[in-house]
Scaffold this motif. Sequence first.
Motif, PDB file in Angstrom:
ATOM      1  N   VAL A 141     -20.078  51.527   1.343  1.00  0.00           N
ATOM      2  CA  VAL A 141     -19.946  51.450   2.677  1.00  0.00           C
ATOM      3  C   VAL A 141     -20.800  50.729   3.356  1.00  0.00           C
ATOM      4  O   VAL A 141     -20.647  49.819   4.411  1.00  0.00           O
ATOM      5  CB  VAL A 141     -19.834  53.062   3.472  1.00  0.00           C
ATOM      6  CG1 VAL A 141     -19.876  52.927   4.882  1.00  0.00           C
ATOM      7  CG2 VAL A 141     -18.662  53.677   3.081  1.00  0.00           C
ATOM      8  N   GLY A 142     -22.043  50.836   2.945  1.00  0.00           N
ATOM      9  CA  GLY A 142     -23.359  49.927   3.631  1.00  0.00           C
ATOM     10  C   GLY A 142     -23.177  48.423   3.356  1.00  0.00           C
ATOM     11  O   GLY A 142     -23.279  47.704   4.232  1.00  0.00           O
ATOM     12  N   VAL A 143     -22.571  48.261   2.127  1.00  0.00           N
ATOM     13  CA  VAL A 143     -22.439  46.858   1.861  1.00  0.00           C
ATOM     14  C   VAL A 143     -21.250  46.226   2.674  1.00  0.00           C
ATOM     15  O   VAL A 143     -21.420  45.063   3.161  1.00  0.00           O
ATOM     16  CB  VAL A 143     -22.155  46.560   0.174  1.00  0.00           C
ATOM     17  CG1 VAL A 143     -21.479  45.089   0.119  1.00  0.00           C
ATOM     18  CG2 VAL A 143     -23.535  47.060  -0.598  1.00  0.00           C
ATOM     19  N   GLY A 144     -20.389  47.026   2.772  1.00  0.00           N
ATOM     20  CA  GLY A 144     -19.203  46.400   3.613  1.00  0.00           C
ATOM     21  C   GLY A 144     -19.579  46.345   4.972  1.00  0.00           C
ATOM     22  O   GLY A 144     -19.113  45.403   5.935  1.00  0.00           O
ATOM     23  N   VAL A 145     -20.254  47.321   5.699  1.00  0.00           N
ATOM     24  CA  VAL A 145     -20.721  47.352   7.121  1.00  0.00           C
ATOM     25  C   VAL A 145     -21.658  46.033   7.149  1.00  0.00           C
ATOM     26  O   VAL A 145     -21.625  45.198   8.173  1.00  0.00           O
ATOM     27  CB  VAL A 145     -21.359  48.566   7.487  1.00  0.00           C
ATOM     28  CG1 VAL A 145     -21.929  48.323   8.689  1.00  0.00           C
ATOM     29  CG2 VAL A 145     -20.491  49.743   7.576  1.00  0.00           C
TER      30      VAL A 145
END
Length: 69
Positions: A9-13
């Motif tokens: 999720v962090g990489v995507g955001v």
Amino acid sequence: MGKVFWLIVGVGVGFVVAHQVNKTPEGRKFFEDVDSKAREFADAVVEGYRAREAELRGELDDEFAAEAG
């Protein structure tokens, strides 16, 4: 499993935010500066690696010459 989820999720955001920032002129300049500095750093690392490799090869050649001579 939860940690992996939050990592993804962090990489995507981060990707979405970087993409949006890159659309602005200031953001584009920021990323160009970061890219330039990263390339300079990589070039310095490669140059240092090659210099050290040449130094070690020279020492090995000297050792082999001393043993043969």
